[in-house]
Design an enzyme around this catalytic site. Sequence first.
Site, PDB file in Angstrom:
ATOM      1  N   CYS A 114       0.861  -1.182   0.000  1.00 53.46           N
ATOM      2  CA  CYS A 114       0.000   0.000   0.000  1.00 53.46           C
ATOM      3  C   CYS A 114       0.895   1.229   0.000  1.00 53.46           C
ATOM      4  CB  CYS A 114      -1.003  -0.019   1.154  1.00 53.46           C
ATOM      5  SG  CYS A 114      -0.341   0.247   2.807  1.00 53.46           S
TER       6      CYS A 114
ATOM      7  N   ASN B 209       2.335   1.723   4.217  1.00 49.04           N
ATOM      8  CA  ASN B 209       2.604   0.466   4.916  1.00 49.04           C
ATOM      9  C   ASN B 209       2.295   0.556   6.409  1.00 49.04           C
ATOM     10  OD1 ASN B 209       5.399  -1.725   5.610  1.00 49.04           O
ATOM     11  ND2 ASN B 209       3.369  -2.322   4.963  1.00 49.04           N
TER      12      ASN B 209
ATOM     13  N   CYS C 107      -1.484   0.919   7.237  1.00 49.17           N
ATOM     14  CA  CYS C 107      -2.920   0.632   7.356  1.00 49.17           C
ATOM     15  C   CYS C 107      -3.305  -0.649   6.621  1.00 49.17           C
ATOM     16  CB  CYS C 107      -3.762   1.798   6.837  1.00 49.17           C
ATOM     17  SG  CYS C 107      -3.608   3.330   7.790  1.00 49.17           S
ATOM     18  N   ARG C 108      -3.459  -0.569   5.312  1.00 49.83           N
ATOM     19  CA  ARG C 108      -4.016  -1.675   4.536  1.00 49.83           C
ATOM     20  C   ARG C 108      -3.078  -2.862   4.380  1.00 49.83           C
ATOM     21  NH1 ARG C 108      -5.352   1.688  -0.651  1.00 49.83           N
ATOM     22  NH2 ARG C 108      -3.390   2.606   0.031  1.00 49.83           N
ATOM     23  N   SER C 109      -1.857  -2.627   3.929  1.00 49.50           N
ATOM     24  CA  SER C 109      -0.968  -3.774   3.672  1.00 49.50           C
ATOM     25  C   SER C 109      -0.551  -4.499   4.948  1.00 49.50           C
ATOM     26  CB  SER C 109       0.230  -3.382   2.806  1.00 49.50           C
ATOM     27  OG  SER C 109       1.028  -2.397   3.400  1.00 49.50           O
TER      28      SER C 109
ATOM     29  N   ASP D  76      -8.317   3.644   1.437  1.00 53.41           N
ATOM     30  CA  ASP D  76      -7.296   3.883   2.452  1.00 53.41           C
ATOM     31  C   ASP D  76      -7.957   4.445   3.712  1.00 53.41           C
ATOM     32  OD1 ASP D  76      -5.091   4.520   3.966  1.00 53.41           O
ATOM     33  OD2 ASP D  76      -3.976   5.372   2.288  1.00 53.41           O
TER      34      ASP D  76
END
Length: 157
Positions: free
Chosen positions: A8, A11, A13-15, A125
């Site tokens: 993401c 690096n 939040c999402r990933s 995001d």
Amino acid sequence: MVRVLFVCLGNICRSPMAEAVMRHLAAAEQLPYAIEVDSAGTGDWHLGHQPHEGTRKVLDEHGVSYEGMAARLVKSADYEDFQYIVCMDRNNLRDVRGIFGGAAGSKVFTFMELLPQRGVLDVPDPYYDGNFDYVYELVEAGCKALLERIKADMARA
């Protein structure tokens, strides 16, 4: 050993959420030694930081560990080191292709390609909108789909 990299922007939040969920699912299926999971970002704002507090909160609520995780950058060597490189949105995919010198192939794809029935192109995001619960829902479903793909690919190998 199958290696998966989630990517993401920052690096945090999402990933890392996807990394933690995928590790959790692999362990639940007794595959933690067959599948190695990592995450990285395309931007350097949060290098070395632990996942965002919103990510940590939703992972805690679901009993998913994020212990030892710290933000890092995608590097060109990741292309050779990972069999699955899963970008959380189309901007990440574009940036990753640039980092890889244009190389992509079938091992580099967007996360939502795992969930075509959702009709969503990008994992939003939550850093900007705070909707970590919705992102977790997408991440859990996508990681389950990816795990099934990996198991099928391993069976064919």
